[in-house]
Design an enzyme around this catalytic site. Structure first.
Site, PDB file in Angstrom:
ATOM      1  N   HIS A   1       0.860  -1.186   0.000  1.00  0.00           N
ATOM      2  CA  HIS A   1       0.000   0.000   0.000  1.00  0.00           C
ATOM      3  C   HIS A   1       0.900   1.241   0.000  1.00  0.00           C
ATOM      4  CE1 HIS A   1      -3.903  -1.984   1.737  1.00  0.00           C
ATOM      5  NE2 HIS A   1      -3.373  -2.666   0.725  1.00  0.00           N
TER       6      HIS A   1
ATOM      7  N   GLU B   1       1.100   3.854   1.857  1.00  0.00           N
ATOM      8  CA  GLU B   1       1.668   4.261   3.146  1.00  0.00           C
ATOM      9  C   GLU B   1       2.828   3.351   3.546  1.00  0.00           C
ATOM     10  OE1 GLU B   1      -1.538   3.651   2.392  1.00  0.00           O
ATOM     11  OE2 GLU B   1      -2.903   4.689   3.761  1.00  0.00           O
TER      12      GLU B   1
ATOM     13  N   CYS C   1      -5.978   2.154   5.754  1.00  0.00           N
ATOM     14  CA  CYS C   1      -6.647   0.891   6.078  1.00  0.00           C
ATOM     15  C   CYS C   1      -6.077   0.391   7.410  1.00  0.00           C
ATOM     16  CB  CYS C   1      -6.398  -0.119   4.962  1.00  0.00           C
ATOM     17  SG  CYS C   1      -4.723  -0.805   4.974  1.00  0.00           S
TER      18      CYS C   1
ATOM     19  N   CYS D   1      -2.241  -0.318   7.258  1.00  0.00           N
ATOM     20  CA  CYS D   1      -1.417   0.887   7.207  1.00  0.00           C
ATOM     21  C   CYS D   1      -1.490   1.659   8.512  1.00  0.00           C
ATOM     22  CB  CYS D   1      -1.836   1.755   6.025  1.00  0.00           C
ATOM     23  SG  CYS D   1      -1.408   1.001   4.445  1.00  0.00           S
TER      24      CYS D   1
HETATM   25 ZN   LIG Z   1      -3.331   0.331   3.564  1.00  0.00          ZN
END
Ligand SMILES: [Zn+2]
Length: 150
Positions: free
Chosen positions: A47, A49, A77, A80
């Site tokens: 992801h 991040e 999310c 993250c």
């Molecule tokens: Zn994430």
């Protein structure tokens, strides 16, 4: 945040992943950046991040980003958010919400809901196994000379 949006757009248009970019900022300067690379790398943990945190930590040679901010196009999310806490990042700015992301098919909201359920009610079963042997690791770890706390 504009740099995070640019990174997201680059990632989307190159086929790397979704509309997610992030930068890590320390004292007003970008020290790490990334965009979603789940599709391009076949890595569900890539992801924006997480990629930005890894980039920042490698650049400064530390596992702590205490005092830093993260600017991310989408509200983090659960994975993250966990990574942000583990990195000790001090502030989060996000562009669109997990509700916005859900509208185009991303599951963050459902994952957050899963974590509020008792273990027995979660979609992915979770149970203890070989707990006594595993707990021995805790004492062994505490006794390690030169152990670095994080
Ligand atoms: Zn994430």
């Amino acid at each position: 945040m504009r740099r995070a949006i640019d990174l997201a757009r680059q990632g989307m248009s190159s086929g790397a992943g979704g509309p997610f970019g992030a930068v890590v900022v320390k004292d007003g300067e970008i020290i790490g950046e990334g965009h979603n690379q789940v599709v391009g790398r076949n890595d569900p943990t890539a992801h924006g991040e997480v990629v930005a945190i890894r980039n920042a930590c490698a650049r400064i040679g530390s596992f702590s980003l205490h005092g830093c901010e993260i600017h991310t196009t989408g509200e983090p999310c659960p994975m993250c958010l966990g990574a942000i806490h583990w990195a000790r990042i001090s502030r989060i700015y996000y562009g669109f919400s997990i509700t916005d992301a859900a509208a185009i098919g991303f599951d963050d909201r459902e994952f957050y809901r899963q974590f509020t359920l008792p273990l027995a009610e979660r979609e992915v079963p979770c149970a203890e196994l070989a707990s006594e042997e595993a707990r021995e690791l805790l004492g062994e770890y505490l006794a390690l000379p030169g152990r670095v706390a994080y």
